[in-house]
Structures are given as C-alpha cells and as structure tokens.
Design a protein around this motif. Structure first.
Motif, PDB file in Angstrom:
ATOM      1  N   GLU A 385       0.655   2.886  21.365  1.00 60.33           N
ATOM      2  CA  GLU A 385      -0.125   3.498  20.294  1.00 60.33           C
ATOM      3  C   GLU A 385      -0.125   2.603  19.063  1.00 60.33           C
ATOM      4  OE1 GLU A 385      -0.290   7.593  17.568  1.00 60.33           O
ATOM      5  OE2 GLU A 385       1.340   7.288  19.007  1.00 60.33           O
ATOM      6  N   LYS A 386      -1.318   2.460  18.444  1.00 60.12           N
ATOM      7  CA  LYS A 386      -1.463   1.709  17.197  1.00 60.12           C
ATOM      8  C   LYS A 386      -1.810   2.670  16.071  1.00 60.12           C
ATOM      9  CE  LYS A 386      -2.891  -2.958  18.616  1.00 60.12           C
ATOM     10  NZ  LYS A 386      -3.961  -3.978  18.492  1.00 60.12           N
ATOM     11  N   ILE A 387      -1.083   2.558  14.967  1.00 64.15           N
ATOM     12  CA  ILE A 387      -1.341   3.392  13.795  1.00 64.15           C
ATOM     13  C   ILE A 387      -1.776   2.477  12.662  1.00 64.15           C
ATOM     14  CG2 ILE A 387      -0.420   5.147  12.239  1.00 64.15           C
ATOM     15  CD1 ILE A 387       1.860   5.537  14.329  1.00 64.15           C
ATOM     16  N   TYR A 388      -2.991   2.692  12.177  1.00 61.28           N
ATOM     17  CA  TYR A 388      -3.583   1.792  11.181  1.00 61.28           C
ATOM     18  C   TYR A 388      -3.839   2.548   9.882  1.00 61.28           C
ATOM     19  CZ  TYR A 388      -7.118  -1.155   8.875  1.00 61.28           C
ATOM     20  OH  TYR A 388      -7.826  -1.903   7.975  1.00 61.28           O
ATOM     21  N   LYS A 389      -3.518   1.912   8.747  1.00 63.65           N
ATOM     22  CA  LYS A 389      -3.805   2.481   7.428  1.00 63.65           C
ATOM     23  C   LYS A 389      -4.288   1.374   6.507  1.00 63.65           C
ATOM     24  CE  LYS A 389      -2.102   6.790   7.869  1.00 63.65           C
ATOM     25  NZ  LYS A 389      -2.827   8.050   7.522  1.00 63.65           N
ATOM     26  N   GLN A 390      -5.112   1.752   5.518  1.00 62.56           N
ATOM     27  CA  GLN A 390      -5.666   0.773   4.574  1.00 62.56           C
ATOM     28  C   GLN A 390      -5.759   1.397   3.192  1.00 62.56           C
ATOM     29  OE1 GLN A 390      -8.995   1.127   3.176  1.00 62.56           O
ATOM     30  NE2 GLN A 390      -8.804  -0.758   1.971  1.00 62.56           N
ATOM     31  N   THR A 391      -5.550   0.569   2.152  1.00 66.07           N
ATOM     32  CA  THR A 391      -5.763   1.030   0.782  1.00 66.07           C
ATOM     33  C   THR A 391      -6.218  -0.128  -0.094  1.00 66.07           C
ATOM     34  OG1 THR A 391      -4.793   2.224  -1.085  1.00 66.07           O
ATOM     35  CG2 THR A 391      -3.387   0.594  -0.023  1.00 66.07           C
ATOM     36  N   ASP A 392      -7.013   0.192  -1.087  1.00 62.14           N
ATOM     37  CA  ASP A 392      -7.384  -0.780  -2.123  1.00 62.14           C
ATOM     38  C   ASP A 392      -6.579  -0.563  -3.400  1.00 62.14           C
ATOM     39  OD1 ASP A 392      -9.364  -2.151  -0.685  1.00 62.14           O
ATOM     40  OD2 ASP A 392     -10.880  -0.647  -1.207  1.00 62.14           O
ATOM     41  N   PHE A 393      -6.085   0.668  -3.577  1.00 58.05           N
ATOM     42  CA  PHE A 393      -5.454   1.026  -4.838  1.00 58.05           C
ATOM     43  C   PHE A 393      -4.153   1.785  -4.580  1.00 58.05           C
ATOM     44  CE2 PHE A 393     -10.105   1.096  -5.522  1.00 58.05           C
ATOM     45  CZ  PHE A 393     -10.203   0.047  -6.416  1.00 58.05           C
ATOM     46  N   PRO A 394      -3.011   1.177  -4.863  1.00 58.41           N
ATOM     47  CA  PRO A 394      -1.739   1.885  -4.714  1.00 58.41           C
ATOM     48  C   PRO A 394      -1.690   3.131  -5.594  1.00 58.41           C
ATOM     49  CG  PRO A 394      -1.391  -0.474  -5.069  1.00 58.41           C
ATOM     50  CD  PRO A 394      -2.837  -0.201  -5.333  1.00 58.41           C
ATOM     51  N   LYS A 395      -0.839   4.066  -5.205  1.00 59.51           N
ATOM     52  CA  LYS A 395      -0.643   5.274  -5.995  1.00 59.51           C
ATOM     53  C   LYS A 395      -0.236   4.905  -7.415  1.00 59.51           C
ATOM     54  CE  LYS A 395       0.090   9.787  -6.565  1.00 59.51           C
ATOM     55  NZ  LYS A 395      -1.004  10.771  -6.545  1.00 59.51           N
ATOM     56  N   GLY A 396      -0.894   5.512  -8.395  1.00 60.03           N
ATOM     57  CA  GLY A 396      -0.617   5.224  -9.797  1.00 60.03           C
ATOM     58  C   GLY A 396      -1.710   4.429 -10.473  1.00 60.03           C
ATOM     59  N   ASP A 397      -2.582   3.754  -9.687  1.00 62.04           N
ATOM     60  CA  ASP A 397      -3.756   3.107 -10.261  1.00 62.04           C
ATOM     61  C   ASP A 397      -4.707   4.182 -10.793  1.00 62.04           C
ATOM     62  OD1 ASP A 397      -2.877   0.599  -9.652  1.00 62.04           O
ATOM     63  OD2 ASP A 397      -4.433   0.133  -8.186  1.00 62.04           O
ATOM     64  N   PRO A 398      -5.559   3.850 -11.768  1.00 61.51           N
ATOM     65  CA  PRO A 398      -6.518   4.847 -12.250  1.00 61.51           C
ATOM     66  C   PRO A 398      -7.385   5.405 -11.127  1.00 61.51           C
ATOM     67  CG  PRO A 398      -6.453   2.971 -13.734  1.00 61.51           C
ATOM     68  CD  PRO A 398      -5.620   2.591 -12.545  1.00 61.51           C
TER      69      PRO A 398
END
Length: 446
Positions: A385-398
């Motif tokens: 199983e592959k679990i994939y996640k993506q973000t541009d803005f870490p928690k705390g960014d506006p």
C-alpha cells in the motif's frame, strides 16, 4: 530617492490610527506568540549564558530581562532576542524567510519600557519593523539565504526601524539608523554543521544592533545613505541576485505583517510541511515500524540544504533534521516541545525509521519556493500500500491559518514556568495591548 529614505519616511509617517483593526488584532497575536517563545526559552542554557554575561558586565536598570532582573536597553534587546529563538517555535514569513518577532519585538519592548510608552505605540512600531525587514528579506531571497541567516541580517533593519519609530527620530536620523544597521548585519549558517549555540547569538545581536543603530542616530551618529543599493552595500555584497522593486512595491498600501506565519511544531520551519502530512497519515493509519517499507519526502532545495541530516547527535540538531522530524511525526503523531529530548533523540524505533526516510528535491516544488513552502510524502507499506500526501502551505501559514484560540493555547503551553493564573492574566493583557498606557506596567508582570 534612496531606498533607505523610502523606508524611513514610511516608518515615521505611519500612525496607530492608520492601522486597520485586522492589523492591530494580528499584531497582538504576533506579540503574544513572541512572549510565549521568550518565556519558554528563558531558562535554557544558551540563553542563560548570554544572560549571565550581561549580568557580569552590568548595566543601568532600564528594561526587563526575560531571564529575571533588569539591565540596560541594549542588554535587554540582546538577552530577550536570544530567548525567543531558542525553542524553534517563533513566527516566520515565507517570502523573506525571516523570524521577525525574535529581533523586532525585544528591541521595541526594551525602548517602550524604558521610555514608558503605550501599547498603541508598541503595536505601531512592531508593524513598522516587520514591514521593513520583510521587504528587505524579500529583495534578497532566496540567494542570500544560502550563506546568511535572514533573521539575523535583514532582521537588524527591522529592529532599527521599530526602535527608531519609538524614539521619534527625524527622517535623516532614521536613514542613518538603517545605514548603520546594515553595516552590522551578520549571521552565517555554518553553526548548523555542528549544532553550535550561535543561532541564539544571531537573533540577540540583530535585536541589539538595530537598537544601537537607532540610539546612535538619535545622537546624530551618521550612517551610509545607500546601504541597500549602494555599490558596496547590502544587496551587492550579500546576494547573488536581488529585486530592488520589493522595497517600494505597494509600500503603504498593504501590511506585510498579515503575511506572517505561526509555528505549531517545535522544529525548523523547513520540516513542518512533512510533519503536517505525516501526522495526518499517523492519525488515519497509525502504522507501526514493522509495517513501513520506506518514506519518501520531496521538497525544495533550501529545505534539504538546512535540514538534510540523517544522523543528528543533539536535541537541537534533531530540530533541523528532516529525517528525524519525519520519523517522529509518523511514529508518534506529534512534534511538540516535549518530543525533542534525549529520550526521543535516541529512541530505537525512531532511529530505525530514519534509515527508511529518503529526502529529495522536487523541481516543481523548488520553483515555487519561497512563495510556497511545499512538500509531498509517500509512505510505502510492506503490504504494497502507498499513502500519498501533498501540501503547499504548512499549518500556520495565512493560507492554512491557526486560530486565535490555538495561539492562546500555544502560549499557555509554552509559558509553563509561570503559574497558570499568571499566564492567563498576561495573555489577557497582551490581547488588550492597545489599552495599556505604560509598557513598563506590562513588563512588571514577568
């Protein structure tokens, strides 16, 4: 017009009445967040060493030290500037790569307490300091950041602007202050190789040096008028490429403090994107070490330059290890102050998982930096199983903001060396800072 004069004129002309309510409220949160970081860091060894030196050398009792007692304005900026950067939980601005609170606020606080100024005056000065250092940081980033610690270098300008505002400098004096702040701007990244205490000295001296520049300017001590754009000025000497337009673009029409980000994990901000994603995976799947085949983290080049450390040897180095922070987040589901101790550093499961963490540069993510501090993570389990996640803005960014309630809870959790009732009272005072007539009354509560 010289760039320093643009900034000086803006700084001196801005009045509290010019600030929208949103800016006032947000600035108070920045100051609250600073107090939490400074209180939490005040009893740590590097800060205590700086504080003990100050106490050995002596100084007029003009401003409160977060480590206890009072000393001169310059000494207060030095000590309190070191305390607030110790825990790696102070604020950060993406575009300039600057932790503004730890250099601007201790400088402004020291002057405001000494001169018995009001909460409104302090708020205005902090807005000015953030604006100036963010713009200078944006102009030289990201190339400046490879060798130079932006918070230390660009932050010195912010401290000078904030204190110059509080001192009521003339325009010419404010230009001189920025000129001499720039001549003192320093802070090399080499300390990160061996985890030296130097990072606290960076913010301490930036706050102190900016304050000194403003105090000297008040006494007619002159400085270079083109410290930013001059042939042998800051831009040419300390960056491979720079964008002069960032200094004046929309100056006076926007408030860059609103772009500020708050940290929710006790590690280098360049690890937060992966921590966020891996905590999400922990909450959804709670994988154990034996189930995990590999962890792939893709991000921008600067994140790896600063945090690619597969074998951190100290608690502080662990905060700058993307491998450690990733393993910690995936196995424990957190990365709080309590998670960066000796026990966690040498935890066998974390160490074993670190060997399975691979970090890489993704060209697309790298191209968007520093506008976005993004990452992708892929956790491959042994069952395929592959679990994939993506973000541009870490928690705390506006763009991925924390709430006022969360920041108040963060403050209460960080200031634990104070009794709970005292913490709650201080938080209430800071959230109503505009109603305080004399900052020295606020500082007596420490």
């Amino acid at each position: 017009m010289e760039l320093s004069r643009y900034l000086a004129r803006y700084s001196l002309n801005l009045q509290y009445e010019d600030l929208p309510e949103e800016v006032v409220s947000f600035t108070k949160l920045c100051i609250l967040d600073y107090f939490g970081s400074a209180i939490a860091g005040s009893d740590k060894k590097p800060v205590q060493i700086i504080s003990n030196l100050v106490k050995d050398m002596g100084g007029f009792e003009q401003a409160k030290l977060f480590t206890g007692g009072k000393s001169s304005v310059l000494n207060a900026a030095l000590v309190n500037g070191s305390a607030s950067h110790m825990m790696e939980l102070d604020d950060i601005h993406k575009g300039s790569i600057i932790h503004a609170a730890t250099v601007v606020i201790p400088a402004a606080l020291a002057i405001a307490e000494w001169r018995q100024l009001s909460g409104k005056e302090l708020i205005t000065a902090v807005v000015v300091g953030y604006e100036v250092c963010f713009r200078i940081g944006e102009a030289v980033s990201p190339s400046h950041y490879y060798y130079w610690h932006n918070t230390a270098t660009c932050g010195t300008f912010g401290a000078a602007a904030a204190t110059g505002k509080l001192l009521g400098l003339t325009e010419d004096q404010a230009v001189d202050a920025l000129g001499n702040a720039g001549s003192q701007a320093a802070g090399l990244w080499e300390f990160i190789v061996d985890g030296a205490m130097t990072k606290q000295l960076h913010t301490a001296k930036a706050s102190m040096n900016g304050t000194m520049a403003a105090l000297l300017a008040q006494k007619s001590f002159t400085g270079p008028k083109k410290i930013l754009e001059g042939n042998r000025g800051f831009f040419n000497a300390m960056s491979e490429e720079h964008d002069v337009s960032r200094i004046t673009e929309n100056l006076g029409q926007e408030f860059k403090i609103l772009e500020n980000s708050f940290k929710v994990h006790a590690s280098c901000r360049h690890t937060h994107h992966a921590i966020d994603l891996l905590i999400d995976i922990f909450k959804e799947h709670q994988p154990v070490l034996e189930e995990i085949e590999s962890v792939e983290v893709n991000s921008y080049q600067v994140a790896l330059t600063i945090t690619d450390d597969a074998d951190p040897q100290t608690e502080y180095a662990a905060k700058f290890s993307l491998q450690f922070c990733s393993a910690l987040a995936l196995l424990k589901g957190r990365a709080s102050l309590e998670d960066f101790g000796e026990e966690e550093l040498w935890d066998k499961d974390i160490r074993a998982l670190m060997e399975k963490v691979n970090v890489h540069v993704d060209p697309a993510i790298d191209e968007s930096y520093p506008r976005k501090w993004g990452a992708t993570v892929t956790v491959l389990l042994k069952n395929g199983e592959k679990i994939y996640k993506q973000t541009d803005f870490p928690k705390g960014d506006p763009e991925n903001a924390v709430t006022t309630k969360e920041l108040l809870e963060k403050f209460i959790g960080m200031a634990t060396i104070m009794p709970l009732q005292q913490r709650q009272a201080l938080a209430e005072s800071l959230m109503n800072l505009e109603s305080i007539e004399n900052i020295s009354d606020l500082m007596k509560t420490l």
